[in-house]
Structures are given as structure tokens and as C-alpha cells.
Design a protein around this motif. Structure first.
Motif, mmCIF file in Angstrom:
data_model
loop_
_atom_site.group_PDB
_atom_site.id
_atom_site.type_symbol
_atom_site.label_atom_id
_atom_site.label_comp_id
_atom_site.label_asym_id
_atom_site.label_seq_id
_atom_site.Cartn_x
_atom_site.Cartn_y
_atom_site.Cartn_z
ATOM 1 N N LYS A 76 1.150 -1.295 0.002
ATOM 2 C CA LYS A 76 -0.087 0.058 -0.323
ATOM 3 C C LYS A 76 1.144 1.047 -0.317
ATOM 4 O O LYS A 76 0.556 2.419 0.155
ATOM 5 N N GLY A 77 2.179 1.188 -0.089
ATOM 6 C CA GLY A 77 3.177 2.488 -0.306
ATOM 7 C C GLY A 77 4.272 2.474 1.311
ATOM 8 O O GLY A 77 4.333 3.485 1.190
ATOM 9 N N ILE A 78 3.027 2.062 2.240
ATOM 10 C CA ILE A 78 3.667 2.588 3.446
ATOM 11 C C ILE A 78 5.288 2.562 3.616
ATOM 12 O O ILE A 78 6.087 3.053 4.239
ATOM 13 N N GLY A 79 5.835 1.032 3.191
ATOM 14 C CA GLY A 79 7.418 1.024 3.152
ATOM 15 C C GLY A 79 8.150 2.090 2.513
ATOM 16 O O GLY A 79 9.676 2.728 2.931
ATOM 17 N N HIS A 80 7.538 2.374 1.222
ATOM 18 C CA HIS A 80 8.396 3.480 0.395
ATOM 19 C C HIS A 80 8.036 5.116 1.112
ATOM 20 O O HIS A 80 8.582 5.512 1.496
ATOM 21 N N ALA A 81 6.727 5.169 1.885
ATOM 22 C CA ALA A 81 6.673 6.614 2.523
ATOM 23 C C ALA A 81 7.603 6.814 2.985
ATOM 24 O O ALA A 81 7.823 7.443 3.915
ATOM 25 N N LEU A 82 7.574 5.559 3.979
ATOM 26 C CA LEU A 82 8.517 5.444 5.310
ATOM 27 C C LEU A 82 10.177 6.150 4.913
ATOM 28 O O LEU A 82 10.638 7.037 5.458
ATOM 29 N N MET A 83 10.020 4.905 3.814
ATOM 30 C CA MET A 83 11.929 5.377 3.908
ATOM 31 C C MET A 83 11.741 6.981 2.886
ATOM 32 O O MET A 83 13.079 7.412 3.347
ATOM 33 N N ASP A 84 11.137 7.090 2.622
ATOM 34 C CA ASP A 84 11.066 8.568 1.934
ATOM 35 C C ASP A 84 11.360 9.399 3.200
ATOM 36 O O ASP A 84 12.165 10.562 3.000
ATOM 37 N N ALA A 85 10.207 9.110 4.599
ATOM 38 C CA ALA A 85 10.413 10.539 4.848
ATOM 39 C C ALA A 85 11.977 10.087 5.684
ATOM 40 O O ALA A 85 12.578 11.673 6.141
ATOM 41 N N LEU A 86 12.012 9.137 5.947
ATOM 42 C CA LEU A 86 13.398 9.302 6.800
ATOM 43 C C LEU A 86 14.530 9.451 5.723
ATOM 44 O O LEU A 86 15.804 10.429 6.950
ATOM 45 N N LEU A 87 14.069 9.124 4.671
ATOM 46 C CA LEU A 87 15.780 9.523 4.020
ATOM 47 C C LEU A 87 15.826 10.909 3.387
ATOM 48 O O LEU A 87 16.820 12.601 3.329
ATOM 49 N N ARG A 88 14.695 12.135 3.579
ATOM 50 C CA ARG A 88 14.585 13.552 3.550
ATOM 51 C C ARG A 88 14.926 14.191 5.169
ATOM 52 O O ARG A 88 16.077 14.948 4.976
ATOM 53 N N GLN A 89 14.617 13.045 6.016
ATOM 54 C CA GLN A 89 15.280 13.816 7.199
ATOM 55 C C GLN A 89 16.839 13.604 7.440
ATOM 56 O O GLN A 89 17.065 14.679 7.596
#
Length: 170
Positions: free
Chosen positions: A91-104
Motif C-alpha cells: 500500500k506504499g507504506i514502506g516507500h513512504a517511511l523510507m522517503d520520510a527517513l531519507l528526507r530527514q
């Protein structure tokens, strides 16, 4: 922080808080039996060198659907764990978590991010490839599941910051 839409509800991402320890332990045990205990998560969440993000549905805000947890020191970071509940996958959750972490981590000017992944975890390996991770090593027999040992792949992702002298010389 970020919102995603699944078929039935909206998913929101937020920073992990120390009171998330029990939920983290429960999800981690479901995804990586036997999992870490709540005290280990509490220690990570109180560590000033660590950050993490939680994914929850807006219709069940207490239910943890996924998380990512990392620790950083001296410009390097390591993902300690990332997990998505089995019923919440694809559902895109792993992708969203990785994206948030990488941006931080980019904002915090981290230079390199490491992680370890089971060599047989194709979905996770595809996710990490998408985000630019490359294999840099292997730990033989690192993981054990159902009495069987598998190798961990050591993956690395470098960040390039536009105002770094080295970056500008390239």
C-alpha cells in the motif's frame, strides 16, 4: 507529516515517540519473530542519535501499521529496523517511511546510510534498490528463521549535498 491513501483509510506518518515502545515491540515480533522487547525500543527512542517514523491509519490512530527506526553518529546512519504489518503491505507504506527517513537524514546532512536485509527478502531489496542503495557486503548466516540461517546483505546509500566542496568538484 505525510498522508497516503489506502483503499479504506488514510495513512499518516509521524515521528516515533517514547510511548510507542509497546506498539513497536508488538509489530516487530509479528514481522521478525521473536522480535525485540519493548525496553530495547524504549532505549532506541530515548537515544538522542536516533529517529524514527510511524505509519498509522487515521481511522485507527492507535494501530501501528509500519515503522522505520535509525541511529546516526558522525555523519553516518544505520537503519536499525523497518517493518510493515503483513495486512498493510503493498500500500506504499514502506516507500513512504523510507522517503520520510531519507528526507530527514538529508536535512541533517548525513553522508551515508547503511542497512542489513535478508538476502531472500525480495520486496525489501526492491524497495532499497529504488532508493539508491547498493550492496557493499554480506554477513554469512546472520538471520535465523524457522531453524534456517540466511545471509544478510549490507547495503549503503550515499547522500550528495549541493554545497559540499567534493560534490561541487564532481
Amino acid at each position: 507529516m505525510a498522508k497516503l491513501f489506502s483503499r479504506r483509510s488514510e495513512i499518516s506518518l509521524a515521528r516515533l515517540e517514547p510511548d510507542d515502545s509497546d506498539s513497536l515491540q508488538q509489530l516487530h515480533a509479528r514481522v521478525f519473530p521473536p522480535g525485540w522487547d519493548a525496553a530495547a525500543f524504549a532505549n532506541f527512542l530515548h537515544d538522542p542519535h536516533g529517529i524514527g517514523f510511524a505509519a498509522r491509519t487515521t481511522d485507527k490512530p492507535k494501530k501501528l501499521n509500519g515503522f522505520v527506526l535509525e541511529r546516526q553518529v558522525a555523519g553516518e546512519a544505520e537503519i536499525l529496523s523497518i517493518a510493515v504489518a503483513p495486512e498493510s503491505r503493498r500500500k506504499g507504506i514502506g516507500h513512504a517511511l523510507m522517503d520520510a527517513l531519507l528526507r530527514q537524514l538529508y536535512q541533517e546532512r548525513v553522508q551515508t546510510l547503511f542497512l542489513e536485509v535478508d538476502e531472500h527478502n525480495r520486496a525489501a531489496r526492491a524497495l532499497y534498490r529504488h532508493f539508491g542503495f547498493v550492496e557493499t557486503g554480506r554477513r554469512s548466516g546472520y538471520y535465523q528463521s524457522a531453524g534456517k540461517r540466511t545471509d544478510a546483505l549490507i547495503l549503503r546509500r550515499d547522500f550528495k549535498h549541493p554545497d559540499d566542496r567534493l560534490f561541487n568538484e564532481l
